[in-house]
Design an enzyme around this catalytic site. Structure first.
Site, PDB file in Angstrom:
ATOM      1  N   ASP A 160       2.069  -2.657  -7.095  1.00 20.13           N
ATOM      2  CA  ASP A 160       1.045  -2.541  -6.055  1.00 20.13           C
ATOM      3  C   ASP A 160       0.603  -3.902  -5.528  1.00 20.13           C
ATOM      4  O   ASP A 160       0.937  -4.948  -6.103  1.00 20.13           O
ATOM      5  CB  ASP A 160      -0.152  -1.742  -6.587  1.00 20.13           C
TER       6      ASP A 160
ATOM      7  N   ASN B  28     -10.405   4.618 -15.194  1.00 18.74           N
ATOM      8  CA  ASN B  28     -10.538   5.995 -14.689  1.00 18.74           C
ATOM      9  C   ASN B  28      -9.213   6.756 -14.741  1.00 18.74           C
ATOM     10  O   ASN B  28      -9.080   7.821 -14.155  1.00 18.74           O
ATOM     11  CB  ASN B  28     -11.096   5.996 -13.258  1.00 18.74           C
TER      12      ASN B  28
ATOM     13  N   HIS C 295      -6.189   5.622 -13.607  1.00 16.54           N
ATOM     14  CA  HIS C 295      -5.203   5.369 -12.550  1.00 16.54           C
ATOM     15  C   HIS C 295      -3.990   4.616 -13.095  1.00 16.54           C
ATOM     16  O   HIS C 295      -4.092   3.864 -14.060  1.00 16.54           O
ATOM     17  CB  HIS C 295      -5.823   4.664 -11.336  1.00 16.54           C
TER      18      HIS C 295
ATOM     19  N   GLU D 249      -5.339   6.577  -7.607  1.00 11.40           N
ATOM     20  CA  GLU D 249      -6.661   6.927  -8.114  1.00 11.40           C
ATOM     21  C   GLU D 249      -6.787   8.426  -8.406  1.00 11.40           C
ATOM     22  O   GLU D 249      -6.019   9.229  -7.852  1.00 11.40           O
ATOM     23  CB  GLU D 249      -7.715   6.525  -7.074  1.00 11.40           C
TER      24      GLU D 249
HETATM   25  C1  GLP Z   1      -5.438  -2.571 -11.552  1.00 15.02           C
HETATM   26  C2  GLP Z   1      -3.941  -2.462 -11.264  1.00 15.02           C
HETATM   27  C3  GLP Z   1      -3.275  -1.572 -12.250  1.00 15.02           C
HETATM   28  C4  GLP Z   1      -3.678  -2.003 -13.629  1.00 15.02           C
HETATM   29  C5  GLP Z   1      -5.128  -1.688 -13.838  1.00 15.02           C
HETATM   30  C6  GLP Z   1      -5.652  -2.169 -15.183  1.00 15.02           C
HETATM   31  O1  GLP Z   1      -6.231  -1.794 -10.730  1.00 15.02           O
HETATM   32  N1  GLP Z   1      -3.630  -2.018  -9.949  1.00 15.02           N
HETATM   33  O2  GLP Z   1      -1.860  -1.622 -12.047  1.00 15.02           O
HETATM   34  O3  GLP Z   1      -2.919  -1.323 -14.574  1.00 15.02           O
HETATM   35  O4  GLP Z   1      -5.909  -2.243 -12.823  1.00 15.02           O
HETATM   36  O5  GLP Z   1      -5.982  -3.517 -15.129  1.00 15.02           O
HETATM   37  P1  GLP Z   1      -6.334  -4.385 -16.383  1.00 15.02           P
HETATM   38  O6  GLP Z   1      -5.072  -4.546 -17.141  1.00 15.02           O
HETATM   39  O7  GLP Z   1      -6.828  -5.687 -15.827  1.00 15.02           O
HETATM   40  O8  GLP Z   1      -7.363  -3.644 -17.134  1.00 15.02           O
END
Ligand code: GLP
Length: 260
Positions: A67, A136, A138, A143
């Site tokens: 993403d 949440n 995702h 989402e």
């Molecule tokens: C972001 C990314 C996800 C990631 C998630 C968790 O929103 N788009 O791909 O897995 O958050 O992030 P973190 O590893 O910083 O908790």
């Protein structure tokens, strides 16, 4: 789902790096799906260490990231493009022409999304997709309540995710509301998914993903329908799992060839 639980985030990063490095060594022309966020950082550090020690080469890999934020050019330090270059791409022997991220800065985002899907297809599909999980539930930036049949597209972030990701921005108002993300179907087509989670903040999402019903209210739960998923957790993110001891039992009793 293969569920591997380790005492610390360091130990789980090591397991994840072992899974990734093993498939890189085994498969020529590997197509690797990559994730951003705080969670995979330790794994990337370990992969860089293996590369620097002369034990791992990315020369024959092609990568596709999950993403990207809309409206942040690649040189913007908060973009995922910048994150990937500074945390992995520029520190290993990956051919820059073989690294891909969704183009969140494209003049025509819809065309960029279709183009991204086509590039994944042309590369032969993703062999191993690394994933994190949002608090949440995702995956990528898919989402809760979004379609479980989605493909790479422009999505609107939930207010919770904007709050969670605000730590990477000086001002929470600067967090883009729009993103381009691989869809759930795109992710589900990867031949093997490797999902990492650490910390108590992820425990509820992890429980819903593994032990809840498959539902768009927790997009990661769709992975229950995937034929090959490895989930690597630290104890904190695993603490709400009802069958935690069972997962450990399964891991202890695997036949040699069943181990990742
Ligand atoms: C972001 C990314 C996800 C990631 C998630 C968790 O929103 N788009 O791909 O897995 O958050 O992030 P973190 O590893 O910083 O908790």
């Amino acid at each position: 789902m293969e569920i591997l639980i380790r005492d610390t985030p360091e130990a789980s990063a090591q397991v994840a790096a072992d899974v990734v490095s093993k498939i890189i060594r085994e498969r020529a022309n590997l197509v690797l799906g990559l994730a951003t966020g705080g969670t995979p950082l330790r794994m990337y550090q370990e992969l860089i260490r293996m590369h620097q020690a002369g034990k791992l080469s990315f020369q024959n890999c092609t990568t596709f990231n999950l993403d990207e934020y809309v409206g942040l050019p690649p040189e913007d330090e908060r973009s995922y493009n910048h994150y990937m270059r500074s945390n992995l791409f520029d520190r290993v022997d990956l051919d820059p022409a073989q690294t891909h991220l969704p183009d969140g800065d494209a003049p025509d985002l819809r065309e960029a999304c279709r183009d991204y899907e086509q590039k994944i297809k042309d590369a032969g599909g993703i062999d191993l997709q690394v994933l994190g999980i949002g608090a949440n539930g995702h995956i990528g930036f898919n989402e809760p309540t979004g379609s479980l049949a989605s493909r790479t597209w422009v999505k609107i972030l939930s207010e919770q995710t904007i709050r969670d990701n605000a730590v990477h921005f000086d001002d929470p108002q600067e967090v883009p509301r729009h993103v381009v993300t691989m869809g759930i179907s795109t992710i589900m087509e990867a031949r093997h998914c490797l999902l990492l989670a650490n910390g108590a903040k992820k425990a509820d999402a992890v429980r819903r993903m593994i032990e809840g019903s498959v539902s768009a209210s927790c997009p990661a739960s769709i992975l229950q329908m995937h034929p090959r998923v490895t989930v690597v957790l630290d104890e904190e993110s695993a603490y709400l799992l009802v069958a935690k001891e069972h997962y450990k039992w399964i891991e202890r009793n695997k036949l040699d060839w069943q181990r990742h």
